[in-house]
Design a protein around this motif. Structure first.
Motif: not given
Length: 322
Positions: A28-44
């Motif tokens: 949403a506008p103004g929202q802060k969402l974090g994405v976590a996981g080990e290396s190799g999980c697809g985050k980047s």
């Protein structure tokens, strides 16, 4: 209306590797969402897909709606207009992202000039304002990247991301290469800038505690899928997926001697994206897997108020099982 809507996003490379599998996320506008996981999980890969920065070998399916427009189907000219001005990205390695033979002020000014937002003189003035906004003297605009410390280079990257006043910033592990003290400064800086400007933030990290301290909501990613999503504090302190629990337990807690002396980690590594196991991809490493987990992938289930987990135990799993 949501600022960013990711719907059934799949990213597959030419090797057959399924790096992102059916991801659904909303910011949403103004929202802060974090994405976590080990290396190799697809985050980047997820972060790069949002602005179509992946190599030509990547095949993308699904939709990425930014202010209602699908980034994945935009014409090249429109995509160039959206990058920096609609959404920008802070990469994890500032020294690799900055051009070593150009002064940092010129690099910050480049997107401003490309988008026609100011004259050269106006762009120089804007660069000074941005540097001061991120805690650097305006005079540092004349420095080359090698003349700055790691923390200063990361501040330059943040200034560049803010240059065209985007509505969304994607921060891909922006503090990974920094020491603990500088990491804390950069995190506080990001928090302050988000609060002052009202922009939305998608922040990626392997550290649940960092994301829980910075973001409103948190999504845990494993083998290209979102396996848990909910309020940041709830996901960090009361995870309902065994993987989320393992990530949280892997870090020693201040004041808890037992966790400091014997932090609980997770044996093994995420699976090869080109050779995923059948059923739930986490089941070979899961301490509470059932027979069904080896044959059926688990959908996200309700696990609490605004909290979902892709686990057969989602409604009952406690931290003690991690």
């Amino acid at each position: 209306m949501s600022l960013l809507e990711i719907r059934d996003l799949h990213v597959t490379y030419g090797t057959g590797a399924a790096a992102v599998r059916g991801v659904d996320l909303t910011i949403a506008p103004g929202q802060k969402l974090g994405v976590a996981g080990e290396s190799g999980c697809g985050k980047s890969t997820l972060a790069m897909a949002l602005l179509r920065l992946l190599p030509a070998s990547a095949v993308l399916r699904g939709s990425v709606l930014l202010d209602g427009e699908d980034v994945l189907t935009m014409r090249w000219g429109r995509l160039r207009a959206v990058r920096w001005a609609g959404a920008s990205i802070v990469f994890q390695g500032a020294m690799h992202s900055l051009n070593a033979v150009h002064r940092v002020g010129d690099q910050i000014a480049e997107p401003i000039l490309l988008h026609g937002l100011a004259t050269p003189a106006g762009a120089r003035a804007r660069v000074g304002e941005l540097l001061e906004q991120v805690g650097l003297p305006a005079a540092r605009a004349q420095a080359y990247p090698h003349e700055l410390s790691g923390g200063q280079r990361q501040r330059v990257m943040i200034a560049m991301a803010l240059a065209c006043a985007p509505r969304l910033i994607v921060a891909d592990e922006p503090t990974t290469a920094l020491d603990v003290m500088i990491q804390a400064q950069i995190l506080r800086l990001i928090e302050r800038l988000v609060a002052e400007t009202g922009i939305s933030l998608l922040m990626i990290s392997h550290d649940l505690s960092v994301l829980a301290d910075t973001c409103d909501r948190l999504a845990v990613m494993y083998a290209g899928r979102i396996v848990e999503e909910g309020p940041a504090r709830a996901v960090h302190t009361a995870a309902r997926h065994p993987y989320g629990q393992a990530l949280s337990a892997a870090f020693p807690r201040i004041g808890d001697p037992s966790s400091r002396r014997a932090p609980r980690g997770l044996p093994g590594d995420p699976p090869d994206p080109s050779a995923l196991p059948p059923g739930c991809a986490f089941h070979p490493r899961c301490p509470v897997a059932l027979g069904v987990c080896a044959s059926d992938d688990q959908p996200l289930r309700e696990a609490g108020p605004e909290h979902r987990a892709a686990c057969v135990h989602a409604g009952s799993l406690s931290r003690s099982t991690a």
